[in-house]
Motif scaffolding. Structure first.
Motif, PDB file in Angstrom:
ATOM      1  N   ALA A 102       0.828  -1.204   0.000  1.00 27.22           N
ATOM      2  CA  ALA A 102       0.000   0.000   0.000  1.00 27.22           C
ATOM      3  C   ALA A 102       0.863   1.254   0.000  1.00 27.22           C
ATOM      4  N   HIS A 103       2.118   1.120   0.332  1.00 24.14           N
ATOM      5  CA  HIS A 103       2.998   2.277   0.435  1.00 24.14           C
ATOM      6  C   HIS A 103       3.927   2.424  -0.760  1.00 24.14           C
ATOM      7  N   VAL A 104       3.739   1.600  -1.779  1.00 21.45           N
ATOM      8  CA  VAL A 104       4.608   1.700  -2.944  1.00 21.45           C
ATOM      9  C   VAL A 104       3.789   2.096  -4.156  1.00 21.45           C
ATOM     10  N   SER A 105       4.480   2.513  -5.194  1.00 25.19           N
ATOM     11  CA  SER A 105       3.814   2.984  -6.399  1.00 25.19           C
ATOM     12  C   SER A 105       4.074   2.019  -7.538  1.00 25.19           C
ATOM     13  N   ASP A 106       3.027   1.767  -8.350  1.00 31.49           N
ATOM     14  CA  ASP A 106       3.182   0.924  -9.527  1.00 31.49           C
ATOM     15  C   ASP A 106       3.441   1.735 -10.788  1.00 31.49           C
ATOM     16  N   LEU A 107       3.631   3.057 -10.630  1.00 35.56           N
ATOM     17  CA  LEU A 107       3.992   3.847 -11.799  1.00 35.56           C
ATOM     18  C   LEU A 107       5.312   3.329 -12.358  1.00 35.56           C
ATOM     19  N   PRO A 108       5.431   3.250 -13.683  1.00 37.51           N
ATOM     20  CA  PRO A 108       6.637   2.647 -14.260  1.00 37.51           C
ATOM     21  C   PRO A 108       7.897   3.415 -13.920  1.00 37.51           C
ATOM     22  N   VAL A 109       8.968   2.677 -13.713  1.00 33.02           N
ATOM     23  CA  VAL A 109      10.270   3.272 -13.457  1.00 33.02           C
ATOM     24  C   VAL A 109      11.018   3.328 -14.776  1.00 33.02           C
ATOM     25  N   GLN A 110      11.303   4.525 -15.241  1.00 35.50           N
ATOM     26  CA  GLN A 110      11.989   4.693 -16.505  1.00 35.50           C
ATOM     27  C   GLN A 110      13.493   4.758 -16.273  1.00 35.50           C
ATOM     28  N   ALA A 111      14.242   4.057 -17.081  1.00 37.70           N
ATOM     29  CA  ALA A 111      15.697   4.172 -17.021  1.00 37.70           C
ATOM     30  C   ALA A 111      16.109   5.515 -17.610  1.00 37.70           C
ATOM     31  N   HIS A 112      16.878   6.276 -16.870  1.00 36.42           N
ATOM     32  CA  HIS A 112      17.345   7.566 -17.357  1.00 36.42           C
ATOM     33  C   HIS A 112      18.639   7.917 -16.646  1.00 36.42           C
ATOM     34  N   GLU A 113      19.238   9.041 -17.053  1.00 40.55           N
ATOM     35  CA  GLU A 113      20.543   9.382 -16.527  1.00 40.55           C
ATOM     36  C   GLU A 113      20.514   9.718 -15.045  1.00 40.55           C
ATOM     37  N   GLY A 114      19.333   9.958 -14.476  1.00 37.17           N
ATOM     38  CA  GLY A 114      19.250  10.251 -13.055  1.00 37.17           C
ATOM     39  C   GLY A 114      19.297   9.013 -12.186  1.00 37.17           C
ATOM     40  N   SER A 124      26.426  17.917 -11.222  1.00 38.32           N
ATOM     41  CA  SER A 124      27.265  16.935 -10.539  1.00 38.32           C
ATOM     42  C   SER A 124      27.633  17.478  -9.161  1.00 38.32           C
ATOM     43  N   PRO A 125      28.063  16.625  -8.253  1.00 36.84           N
ATOM     44  CA  PRO A 125      28.542  17.110  -6.953  1.00 36.84           C
ATOM     45  C   PRO A 125      29.629  18.179  -7.085  1.00 36.84           C
ATOM     46  N   ALA A 126      30.558  17.992  -8.001  1.00 35.19           N
ATOM     47  CA  ALA A 126      31.636  18.974  -8.173  1.00 35.19           C
ATOM     48  C   ALA A 126      31.093  20.314  -8.644  1.00 35.19           C
ATOM     49  N   GLN A 127      30.089  20.307  -9.520  1.00 35.37           N
ATOM     50  CA  GLN A 127      29.497  21.552  -9.990  1.00 35.37           C
ATOM     51  C   GLN A 127      28.798  22.306  -8.863  1.00 35.37           C
ATOM     52  N   ILE A 128      28.098  21.583  -8.006  1.00 39.07           N
ATOM     53  CA  ILE A 128      27.411  22.240  -6.894  1.00 39.07           C
ATOM     54  C   ILE A 128      28.425  22.858  -5.933  1.00 39.07           C
ATOM     55  N   ALA A 129      29.471  22.115  -5.605  1.00 37.95           N
ATOM     56  CA  ALA A 129      30.499  22.645  -4.705  1.00 37.95           C
ATOM     57  C   ALA A 129      31.162  23.875  -5.319  1.00 37.95           C
ATOM     58  N   HIS A 130      31.414  23.835  -6.615  1.00 41.35           N
ATOM     59  CA  HIS A 130      32.031  24.972  -7.294  1.00 41.35           C
ATOM     60  C   HIS A 130      31.114  26.186  -7.250  1.00 41.35           C
ATOM     61  N   ALA A 171      17.989  -4.769  -8.621  1.00 45.00           N
ATOM     62  CA  ALA A 171      18.710  -3.772  -7.819  1.00 45.00           C
ATOM     63  C   ALA A 171      17.799  -2.603  -7.490  1.00 45.00           C
ATOM     64  N   MET A 172      18.189  -1.875  -6.451  1.00 49.87           N
ATOM     65  CA  MET A 172      17.496  -0.655  -6.063  1.00 49.87           C
ATOM     66  C   MET A 172      18.274   0.536  -6.613  1.00 49.87           C
ATOM     67  N   VAL A 173      17.538   1.550  -7.089  1.00 52.90           N
ATOM     68  CA  VAL A 173      18.194   2.737  -7.634  1.00 52.90           C
ATOM     69  C   VAL A 173      17.575   3.991  -7.030  1.00 52.90           C
ATOM     70  N   LEU A 174      18.364   5.068  -7.032  1.00 52.04           N
ATOM     71  CA  LEU A 174      17.880   6.408  -6.724  1.00 52.04           C
ATOM     72  C   LEU A 174      17.658   7.104  -8.053  1.00 52.04           C
ATOM     73  N   THR A 175      16.416   7.522  -8.328  1.00 55.06           N
ATOM     74  CA  THR A 175      16.065   8.042  -9.655  1.00 55.06           C
ATOM     75  C   THR A 175      16.332   9.534  -9.818  1.00 55.06           C
ATOM     76  N   THR A 176      16.754  10.221  -8.735  1.00 52.11           N
ATOM     77  CA  THR A 176      16.932  11.675  -8.818  1.00 52.11           C
ATOM     78  C   THR A 176      18.378  12.109  -8.638  1.00 52.11           C
ATOM     79  N   TYR A 177      19.313  11.182  -8.722  1.00 56.39           N
ATOM     80  CA  TYR A 177      20.725  11.549  -8.549  1.00 56.39           C
ATOM     81  C   TYR A 177      21.126  12.551  -9.631  1.00 56.39           C
ATOM     82  N   GLY A 178      21.748  13.655  -9.189  1.00 55.62           N
ATOM     83  CA  GLY A 178      22.229  14.649 -10.134  1.00 55.62           C
ATOM     84  C   GLY A 178      21.175  15.593 -10.662  1.00 55.62           C
ATOM     85  N   ARG A 179      19.960  15.541 -10.112  1.00 50.92           N
ATOM     86  CA  ARG A 179      18.863  16.373 -10.608  1.00 50.92           C
ATOM     87  C   ARG A 179      18.236  17.126  -9.445  1.00 50.92           C
ATOM     88  N   SER A 180      17.898  18.384  -9.673  1.00 50.04           N
ATOM     89  CA  SER A 180      17.387  19.222  -8.590  1.00 50.04           C
ATOM     90  C   SER A 180      16.160  20.001  -9.036  1.00 50.04           C
TER      91      SER A 180
END
Length: 376
Positions: A7-19, A127-133, A62-71
């Motif tokens: 009941a706490h998860v979503s069945d919306l499709p997970v799209q493979a992308h650069e995030g 990227s992390p380096a861009q944010i720090a810069h 595997a488990m993935v984080l879909t928002t890495y590198g995106r804000s």
């Protein structure tokens, strides 16, 4: 049904992308599902499902984080907005968030980001380096992981934190503190300060209003104060008729004083009708003042009011002589009477916190930043 059930998860499709980025803290179950071990929701996912936070998902085995590198965007804020009143007061903090949240607060004040089910809101990529810069280029003292809870994008936040430390920048987590112990230890090893939202002081209120539990948040607070060097402050949003009774405020304040100590700052902030709680009135100023009196009577030395103009409730007092060493109005510093190492200039008593030489404060302004230009 437990918090980890479907009941706490979503069945919306997970799209493979650069995030999409490999996630930490998960394991396979005998029935073929994958369990996320990041937070106490313990979401258990079949192929293609997302967790309750919406941004941690299963792809294959595997488990993935879909928002890495995106804000959802970047902004320079006053550190007082986090709110942090004892962590380099007057400095600017480079702030960003992503989308989603592992709580379901009906009163969410950032619902357009935290409740977003559209990755279209994640307009900026960095990227992390861009944010720090970018943070370093703009003269910020620290970087804040905020707007939505950094717990759910922990891998991204931790990598950004590493890049920031290489440039001498501090790292700030603005969070509800809803984590399991192993990821909590790894995450806060990268942080220098945290403001933890203590939503209420009853499990019943937590379950009804946030879909979460109180105990893990208290565990996070104990861990931060007693097992880490992370400077910690607490915020409680006072919601009329929900968590603002004298009894609850007294119990909350007494717990902080007894378990964390009298020097941990506590912020009581004003609610405004939003998201799924538009039927309640905004928090009266008198409620904030009453909460502050109760907390101070329980022995807390640094109690603040927020989201209102209240100089009395924004002032930091010396615990020795009572002198107003930092006078504030909302996010503005009006007067500053601390030495570079945080001692009262009247009596030399130290004030708990992280301080340095005070120069011209950043002030109350917010400055949006487009990272593509900042990182050139």
């Amino acid at each position: 049904m437990s918090e980890g059930e479907t009941a706490h998860v979503s069945d919306l499709p997970v799209q493979a992308h650069e995030g999409a980025h490999p996630a930490r803290w998960w394991h396979a179950l005998p029935d073929g599902r994958l369990q996320c071990d990041l937070c106490p929701r313990d979401c258990r996912l079949h192929e293609g499902q997302r967790g309750a936070c919406f941004v941690r998902a299963r792809q294959g085995d595997a488990m993935v984080l879909t928002t890495y590198g995106r804000s959802s965007g970047f902004c320079i804020d006053p550190i007082e907005k986090k709110p942090l009143h004892h962590f380099y007061p007057g400095s600017s903090v480079f702030s960003f968030g992503t989308a989603g949240c592992n709580l379901a607060c009906k009163f969410c004040q950032n619902w357009d980001i935290s409740k977003s089910r559209s990755m279209d809101r994640l307009m900026d990529q960095a990227s992390p380096a861009q944010i720090a810069h970018a943070a370093w280029t703009h003269g910020s003292r620290s970087v804040a992981y905020t707007y939505n809870d950094p717990v759910i994008f922990a891998e991204y936040a931790m990598d950004v934190a590493d890049a920031c430390r290489e440039r001498g920048l501090k790292n700030v987590a603005v969070t509800a503190g809803y984590m399991h112990d192993e990821p909590r230890r790894a995450f806060y090893a990268k942080m220098d300060a945290a403001n933890v939202d203590l939503k209420a002081f009853s499990d019943e209120c937590y379950v009804k209003l946030t879909g979460a539990r109180l105990a893990p948040v208290l565990d996070t607070l104990r861990f931060l104060v007693h097992e880490t060097p992370v400077w910690t402050e607490i915020t409680t949003l006072l919601i009329p008729t929900k968590n603002d009774s004298d009894d609850e405020l007294k119990r909350l304040s007494a717990w902080v004083a007894r378990n964390l100590g009298p020097d941990v700052p506590l912020h009581f902030t004003a609610f405004h009708p939003d998201w799924k709680m538009r039927d309640l009135p905004a928090t009266p100023a008198q409620t904030l003042a009453r909460a502050r009196r109760i907390a101070r009577a329980e022995g807390l030395r640094h109690v603040y009011t927020g989201n209102v103009h209240d100089t009395a409730g924004g002032t930091t007092h010396c615990p020795g002589c009572g002198h107003g060493v930092i006078v504030r109005d909302w996010h503005s510093i009006l007067h500053y009477d601390l030495s570079h190492d945080g001692h009262c200039l009247e009596c030399r008593t130290p004030v708990a916190g992280r301080f340095e030489a005070f120069t011209a404060p950043w002030g109350p302004k917010r400055q949006p930043v487009r990272l593509a230009r900042a990182a050139q």
